[in-house]
Structures are given as structure tokens and as C-alpha cells.
Design an enzyme around this catalytic site. Sequence first.
Site, PDB file in Angstrom:
ATOM      1  N   GLY A  51       0.835  -1.193   0.000  1.00 20.04           N
ATOM      2  CA  GLY A  51       0.000   0.000   0.000  1.00 20.04           C
ATOM      3  C   GLY A  51       0.873   1.246   0.000  1.00 20.04           C
ATOM      4  O   GLY A  51       0.622   2.211  -0.721  1.00 20.04           O
ATOM      5  N   ALA A  52       1.930   1.210   0.824  1.00 24.87           N
ATOM      6  CA  ALA A  52       2.846   2.337   0.916  1.00 24.87           C
ATOM      7  C   ALA A  52       4.152   1.869   1.543  1.00 24.87           C
ATOM      8  O   ALA A  52       4.193   0.818   2.187  1.00 24.87           O
ATOM      9  CB  ALA A  52       2.228   3.436   1.779  1.00 24.87           C
ATOM     10  N   GLU A  65       7.727   3.289   3.681  1.00 26.15           N
ATOM     11  CA  GLU A  65       8.236   4.400   4.488  1.00 26.15           C
ATOM     12  C   GLU A  65       9.663   4.837   4.172  1.00 26.15           C
ATOM     13  O   GLU A  65      10.387   5.225   5.091  1.00 26.15           O
ATOM     14  CB  GLU A  65       8.142   4.002   5.964  1.00 26.15           C
ATOM     15  CG  GLU A  65       9.139   2.917   6.426  1.00 26.15           C
ATOM     16  CD  GLU A  65       8.615   1.495   6.361  1.00 26.15           C
ATOM     17  OE1 GLU A  65       7.730   1.237   5.534  1.00 26.15           O
ATOM     18  OE2 GLU A  65       9.111   0.633   7.108  1.00 26.15           O
ATOM     19  N   ASN A  66      10.090   4.807   2.898  1.00 22.76           N
ATOM     20  CA  ASN A  66      11.446   5.274   2.585  1.00 22.76           C
ATOM     21  C   ASN A  66      11.673   6.616   3.273  1.00 22.76           C
ATOM     22  O   ASN A  66      10.828   7.507   3.207  1.00 22.76           O
ATOM     23  CB  ASN A  66      11.599   5.442   1.086  1.00 22.76           C
ATOM     24  CG  ASN A  66      11.064   4.259   0.322  1.00 22.76           C
ATOM     25  OD1 ASN A  66      11.546   3.152   0.489  1.00 22.76           O
ATOM     26  ND2 ASN A  66      10.026   4.483  -0.459  1.00 22.76           N
ATOM     27  N   HIS A  82       0.566   6.013   9.302  1.00 20.68           N
ATOM     28  CA  HIS A  82       1.393   4.814   9.491  1.00 20.68           C
ATOM     29  C   HIS A  82       2.816   5.057   8.988  1.00 20.68           C
ATOM     30  O   HIS A  82       3.801   4.807   9.705  1.00 20.68           O
ATOM     31  CB  HIS A  82       0.732   3.654   8.740  1.00 20.68           C
ATOM     32  CG  HIS A  82       1.485   2.358   8.796  1.00 20.68           C
ATOM     33  ND1 HIS A  82       1.051   1.277   9.523  1.00 20.68           N
ATOM     34  CD2 HIS A  82       2.648   1.964   8.206  1.00 20.68           C
ATOM     35  CE1 HIS A  82       1.911   0.276   9.390  1.00 20.68           C
ATOM     36  NE2 HIS A  82       2.889   0.669   8.583  1.00 20.68           N
ATOM     37  N   GLU A  83       2.927   5.560   7.782  1.00 21.67           N
ATOM     38  CA  GLU A  83       4.274   5.738   7.214  1.00 21.67           C
ATOM     39  C   GLU A  83       5.032   6.858   7.918  1.00 21.67           C
ATOM     40  O   GLU A  83       6.237   6.759   8.144  1.00 21.67           O
ATOM     41  CB  GLU A  83       4.203   5.986   5.699  1.00 21.67           C
ATOM     42  CG  GLU A  83       3.431   4.935   4.897  1.00 21.67           C
ATOM     43  CD  GLU A  83       3.829   3.483   5.172  1.00 21.67           C
ATOM     44  OE1 GLU A  83       4.956   3.243   5.641  1.00 21.67           O
ATOM     45  OE2 GLU A  83       2.992   2.581   4.935  1.00 21.67           O
ATOM     46  N   HIS A 134       6.624   5.669  11.012  1.00 19.06           N
ATOM     47  CA  HIS A 134       7.884   4.951  10.764  1.00 19.06           C
ATOM     48  C   HIS A 134       9.098   5.891  10.650  1.00 19.06           C
ATOM     49  O   HIS A 134      10.230   5.432  10.789  1.00 19.06           O
ATOM     50  CB  HIS A 134       7.796   4.174   9.452  1.00 19.06           C
ATOM     51  CG  HIS A 134       7.133   2.829   9.530  1.00 19.06           C
ATOM     52  ND1 HIS A 134       7.431   1.898  10.494  1.00 19.06           N
ATOM     53  CD2 HIS A 134       6.220   2.238   8.703  1.00 19.06           C
ATOM     54  CE1 HIS A 134       6.717   0.790  10.250  1.00 19.06           C
ATOM     55  NE2 HIS A 134       5.971   0.978   9.178  1.00 19.06           N
ATOM     56  N   GLU A 157       6.274  -2.966  12.496  1.00 19.00           N
ATOM     57  CA  GLU A 157       4.978  -2.862  11.809  1.00 19.00           C
ATOM     58  C   GLU A 157       3.812  -2.809  12.798  1.00 19.00           C
ATOM     59  O   GLU A 157       2.829  -2.116  12.564  1.00 19.00           O
ATOM     60  CB  GLU A 157       4.805  -4.011  10.817  1.00 19.00           C
ATOM     61  CG  GLU A 157       5.748  -3.937   9.607  1.00 19.00           C
ATOM     62  CD  GLU A 157       5.649  -2.635   8.820  1.00 19.00           C
ATOM     63  OE1 GLU A 157       4.721  -1.837   9.062  1.00 19.00           O
ATOM     64  OE2 GLU A 157       6.527  -2.405   7.979  1.00 19.00           O
TER      65      GLU A 157
END
Length: 962
Positions: free
Chosen positions: A349-350, A352-353, A385-386, A389, A408
Amino acid sequence: MGKGFYIGKAVGIVGIILCAGALATIIALSVVYSQEKTKSNNQVSPTAGGTTANPPVTPSPSNEPWDKYRLPKTLVPDHYNVTLWPRLTLNTTTGLYIFTGESSVEFKCAEETDLILIHSNKLNYTKLENDHLARLTSVNSGDKAPSIKYSWLQGVTQYLVLQLNGKLVKDHRYHLDTEFTGELADDLGGFYRSEYQEDGITKVVATTQMQPTDARKAFPCFDEPAMKAIFYITLIHNHGTVALSNGEVKESSNVTIEGHNVQKTTFEPTEKMSTYLLAFIVSDFAFINNTIDGVLIRIFAKKSAIAAGQGEYALNKTGPILKFFERYYNSRYPLPKSDQIALPDFNAGAMENWGLITYRETALLYDEKFSSNSNKQRIATIIAHELAHMWFGNLVTVKWWNDLWLNEGFASYVEYLGAHEAEPDWNVKDLIVLSDVHRVFAVDALASSHPLSSREEDIQKPAQISELFDAISYSKGASVLRMLSDFLTEEAFTEGLQTYLKRFAFGNAVYTDLWDHLQMAVIAHGINLPDTVKNIMNTWVLQMGFPVVTINTTTGVVSQEHFLLDPDSEVTAVSPFNYEWIVPIKWMKTGFIQEPQWLRSKSATIIEMKAPLTDWVLANLDVVGYYRVNYDQGNWNRLVDHLKNNHKLIPVINRAQLVDDAFNLARAKIIPTELALDTTKYLNQERDYMPWESALSNLDFFYLMFDRSEVYGPMQNYLRNQVTPLFDYYKNMTDDWSKVPDGHMDQYNQVNAISMACRTDLEECLLLSKTWFNQWRTTSENKIHPNLRSTVYCNAIAAGGAQEWEFAWTEFQNTTIAIEADKLRFSLACTKQPWLLNRYLEYTLIPGMIRKQDATSTIVYIANNVVGQSLAWDFVRARWSYIFTEYGGGSFSFSNLINGVTQRFSTEFELQQLEKFKAENSEIGFGSGTLAVDQSIERTISNIKWLTENKENVLNWFNTAL
Ligand code: BES
Ligand code: ZN
């Protein structure tokens, strides 16, 4: 310098690799060649046009360092200079897209060694000095690096291996230089290619997905999370395209390389970080931006999406969510910028770079005209969420993937807190109970489940790492951390978290480090616990499953037992705690909250009761605890009566829980199925979303089991009766469906009302769906509100034939809006025509029809359809080896696919087929779906038993319920 390559205008350490037109063929072919070699597990991968120095021939299986999946501790990277040049045009001779690259890594020798192992996968190297795949030089002045004896690629373990003629000296530093090419494939992993249509032309984006083990597919690197380093990135790209990476642009200049006039963009060095968080993107995307407290926030997407304003929602919400996390973590956002980009092809979905978060289009782009409230919520939570992170995961990283659950699980918990900040009116925090707690209870109640925490030694191969991205890591992780935060109090929890982040910033940690910091906070805050944080949490983290807590309101005795969906299943995994947990119990009596208790043993008298018992007891308030609750029959009866007479006295989350617990306790044969069904009797008075959603997802199991049997008719009659008042309620509230309900939860429940009314064949509902859909089909004007589209399209396509299907398929192909395409893709699976479903199944494996990222979910949609189930299963088992090799990049997909197509299995025959499928494909394997195969077998066995034991009483119950 390699044959056919030469360094263009060299700047700094890094030059640019070029490939002349004619040589592109050789390079591209050698890429393919090297991949073939890798596939066949060959140790040696010769570079283009020649032989490499001979590697030692080792007997197989051997135990050389290059046969082990983990890097030795001999070398520690410090920084890398990486230049990459993705080609966004097809080489027509070879039919391939490629990228070329050059990398130089400076590392320190931590222990004397004559061996260099660095990860590399599917890269093809240019031979440098003495025909070797790399060049080694010393950084220490006056020092000479040993020469390379052998250099080769170790396909299975994904290494570039250099054997040296002498030893590297402890504490000395070296540079390792390489030049390489790779394929810019459409495989959604490493440096890959995404394509889309705009203005009538096909556009190509080069982008990355490194987590967990694909950075090595973009350049040679020490590809483990603890091997943090600083990265100096340079991208070569065409004029008119934008180059993005983790850092800010330092310089972008015009250069001519080999007659190509191109742009060279150099980025500021990154912070010290893990390889899996790197990102490189070249596209012709547009962006919008703003600045919050000196942090530049940008949203990138294809030009048409940005022009249509589809990035605005994400841009508006990112700032507040980022600020929320700064407060929550008590730590400034560690980078100067935060880019977020929507990609047409993206597997998860995505991702987190650090500083450059990548998304599926549907997870970032919002358009009022096309997006539902559910789509909007997904965007808010996924951004949260990202962003979570950026600290938890990126600033402080787990040492090894066995602790992935912490990373996670944590982000999956706090995403609700971040989303609540962005949308305080939604009550979104409550929804963790449905989306995570209830969701994971279903898998964690199987004997084939596994503990949250894995041992480091057990997680070695990339497929084992990928397998960890499952519901246990995400949803159980989130659930137990929410429980922990609750019993510690949010103040103590955040304080421990904050000191943990401070202590390990730019470094790595293991999950017990967090427990240590939380323990310090517990002491500082004087919080009273029955044991240490570590001892309490060990019972939740080191053993699989969860307890069912039984409260006997006649005696006050509370006891616990490992909850198993199938009580006859055999638990072979030994638990260090004998399947006992330290359980926090929040409870109420007749609507009044009581003093919380702890259950620390198998059973104890901890609930105070006073006879006579007209009171009802309700435990696990707001479902903060990760457990189910059972009661004595008398209390169950009082609770069910209470639902019928005055349901509002029971908190809404617990109404949802009562239904979910009852249905699952019945499946586990702890209470009679009739009692579970009794909890649905009050639904004709219920208007709230959470209890309805809980009931519908449990009744879904009944549909799966009974929609091919004689129970179906009476069940439909009963459920139609129960849902009609809800349908009428929303019809009134929305002025005959002309308005949108105000509340977020009401908007959800309106969809439930319509989909359930149509599912139970309520004429008015079916007519409504068909009329709306046909209006669209005949007038080309789509007036259906985005919230209702999925269900209305689905109902209309199910009721219709080829005409309706073809119309939706054409709309699917023509729309440029990903979120609209998703709704259509879902609904196309609703047709009842087997030939349309079979044809649709064929489309799922043609990337020009259904994007690779969507293949497995489309197959699962088809399997969810009663007519499509067996078609999808036949399709998957017939093509398993093709699906496995072609779509192997996915992490979530295989387990979802296997669980999805076998969901309805409930006969001996199906069980045999499943076991045969497992045996026949044992050679090819199931990759990240390995566990899912066993879970499906276990579920099938339990379904078979459940059906034989329950069919008759369920039929009777439905026949007499009205
Ligand atoms: N790190 C993951 C993305 C990921 C998943 C990478 C699997 C590699 C393999 C990311 O943080 C994530 O968890 N994304 C979720 C979204 C979230 C809201 C649950 C996803 O992609 O679904
Ligand atoms: Zn995540």
C-alpha cells in the site's frame, strides 16, 4: 574499465556509465543471461562478453561464508557513492528496459579477513582491473589494498564475492568500486519500472521498492538493517523529468554523456540509515507543496492527478500528522523534507522510505468526485502509518527482521492516533478493534499460528523475511501494543518510547530494549503492575495465540484457556508459559465501571459478585485486551436480554465484541451456535456501525458455509428481516438516498445497509442499484455517490449479464482515476456468469489488462463470489508455478491468495484437493504463502466438522427465528 563502457565526465569519485547504442544489446542480453544463471542457482555469473576469474568450486551443499544468508561481521560500511541511470525508453532490439550504475562503498574492516561479501542480485558487472567484478583500494594513506584473487556472483545467497590475495587489516578503511547494469523490469521490486497512459501516450517511471531485501537489486550493498551508512546519491535522467531520492537536491546540472544531453542530479547525503529505506525515482510527475516549521512537504503524482487537485487532501493532512508525531515522540522530524509520491504500479500500500514515502495511487490520492469515505480514511491512516515509521523504524531500526513485528505492529497501532489527529470527528481509534483485533483473532486462533517474536536464527532467507509481513506482525503487534499502552497509561508509555528513541537514534535496537525503557518509565511514574513489563509482555510475545477468559458470575472465578477455533486441533508448538497469559481485565457491572484486575494464573477469584444476580457483567471494556471473554450461561442470557431491551447501555465497541466473541466461542464449541445467533436478534434495533460490521463479518462465514445448501433460504429470510429497518432508517436519513449521512460511521453503515439489503434480495434495494447503474450506462452520467459505488456496481453487475459487465469493463479500462478503477475491478468479480468470471480470471495474468499489483486481489475477489470460488481455485492450482515465478515479488500477496481462494472450503473433497495441491507443488514452493497453506488446511478441517455439527441446528434456528 569494462568493455563497451567508458566513464563520461567524471565528477568526484563517481563517474557515469554509458552504453553505446549497439552495445546495449549485449548488455541487455547479458542482464537476462545473468538472471537465468541466478534462477538456475548457478554460483558463477560471468559478465558481458567474457569469462570471470575462476571461483573456487565448492561441493554442494557447502558451508562456505557465501552460502550463508547472513553477512559476516567482518566489514562495516561507512558511506556509499551511488550513481544510477535508469533508461525510460525501451531498447527495441532487446525488448528490455535497463539501468546502469556505478557505486563506491567505503567500509571499515572490523575483523581481519581475506573475503569480501556484499549483497548483489540480478546485477551484471562490468569487468574492471584484471578482469574482476570490482576494484578494491585502500583509504589509509600508504596502505595498499590486497589484490583480488577471485570474484564471482553467488546467485542463491545473492552476493558479489571477492576473495583476496591478502588480508584486510582491522580498523583500516577501503573503497570498493563497481560498475553494473540491471534490468528495469516491471516486477515491483528493487529498481523497477511503472507505466501509465497520459495524454494518449505511455509514460514510464523508474522507481524503487527495497524493503526487505531488494536494495541489492539496485546496487551492491551490505543489505541488512543494522548495516547503516550514509548515502551520496546521484541520478542521471532526461531533461524534463524529475529525479527524487531520500535527500534534498544538492545540485542539478546539464551534462553531456556519450553524446546524450542529460540532467545529472546530486542529492545531499542522507542521514545514517538502513539500505531498505532508500528510494530513487525518475518521472515527469508534478507536485504541490507547503512548509511546516521549516520542513518542506511535497505530494507528487502524475500530472493529471495533481492538476485535478487529488494531492490536496494528503498535503493538508501531512503537516498536522507530522506535528502530532513530533509531540508524541518528543522528537523533531529528523529530515529537512518529506516527499510523498503516488505510483501507478506499487506492490504494497505504501513504503516508508526515509524522506520519500511511496504509495499506491489509491492510498494517497483523494478526489471528492470518486473517493469514498473509506478511501479517505485509508489515506489518512496510511499517511499516519508511514510518518510514524520516520522515527519508529527509520530513526531507530530493528537489528534484524525477526523483530519486524515491533516495527509494523507499532506503526499499525499509532496510525490510528495519527489519523485521529487529522480527522478528530471520525472516532477512528475505535476501528482498530474491527480492523486489527478481530481480524487477527481469526488467524491467531489456529494451531498453525506462530508467536509474534521469531528467533534471529530462524529468519534467514528473503522468503522467510517476506513471510513475516503478515497479520500477526501487523495486527497482533498493534493489538498488544495498544493493550500495553493502556495498562501503562499513555503518559508512561510515551515517556518510555521517547527515551528509547533518544537512546537508539540513528542506530538499531531489539524489542526488549523498548521494554527496558518502558520499565524505567513505569518506575518513574510509580505505576503499579503485577510484574515487570518484560515478564507481562513475554506472555503475549513469545507464545502464539491468546486466551479466552471465562467469568463465572455466580462464583466470581475468572479463568483462562488457550482459545482455539477448532478445539480438536493439535497444538504442537510448545509454549514457554504453557499457554497462560498475564491478563489485564477491565470490566463493568450493570453499566458501572469496576476496579480493573489482573489474571495472573490459570484461574482466580477476582470478580466480586453479590447475589442475587440480576446484574450483568461485561469484561474487556473497549476490547483493549487481546483476548476473548466467555461467561456462565446466566450472564450470557442477561447480556443478550440487555441487548434486546436496552442495548445502548452497553458501550458500542463491546456490542461489536459480544457478537464477535459469541460467534467465535460457538465455532470453538464453547457455547452453543444458537446463543451466537441470539446476539443478532437485537440487530433490528441497532443503528451503529461497529456492531453491524461485526455481525456481518461473522455472518459472512455463514454465507461461505451455507450459500450452497438448504440453509440459505431461511437464513436469507431472517437476515432480510433484520436489515430492513436499517435500510429504511438510512432511506429516511438521506431523504430517499439523495443526501450523504453526516457521520463517518453512519456513512459506513449506510453502505452496510444497502449491501446487506441487496444481498438478501430486498426488492427495493435491487431495483435501486439496477436503476442507478443503468442510468449511468445509458446517459453516461454517473450520479452514484462514491461511498455507494462499490456496492451498487457489484449488485447491478451481479443482477445483470454481459452488457452490464462489458460496460463496467470499458469504464475500467478508460478511467484514469485509480480509485474508480479499483471499485470497478472489485465489482466485475460480482457477475454470476461463469464464462465472464473465467474470462476475467484470464485477464488477471495479463499485465496490460490487470496490473501486476492487482492480480492476486482480483483473483480473491472472484473466489469470494459463490459462482467464482471453484473457478478461481482451479485457475490458481493449474497455474501455480507460473503465478509463483511471475508474481514472486509480492510480499503479502501469496498468503492472501491462498487464504482467499480456499476460504469457502468445507468438504472432504476440497480438503483432499488442498492437500494434493500442497504435495504437488512442494518442489516449487509457496514462498511467503507457505504458512497460509497449512492455515488453509487447518481451516478446512475445522469447517468440515463445524458444518456436520451445526447444519441442522442452524437450519432450525433460522426457520424458527422469525
Ligand atoms: N513497510 C511497509 C511496506 C511493506 C510491506 C514493504 C511489505 C515490504 C513488504 C509499510 O510501512 C506498510 O506497512 N504498509 C502497509 C500500510 C499500512 C497502513 C498497514 C501496506 O502497504 O499495506
Ligand atoms: Zn509499516
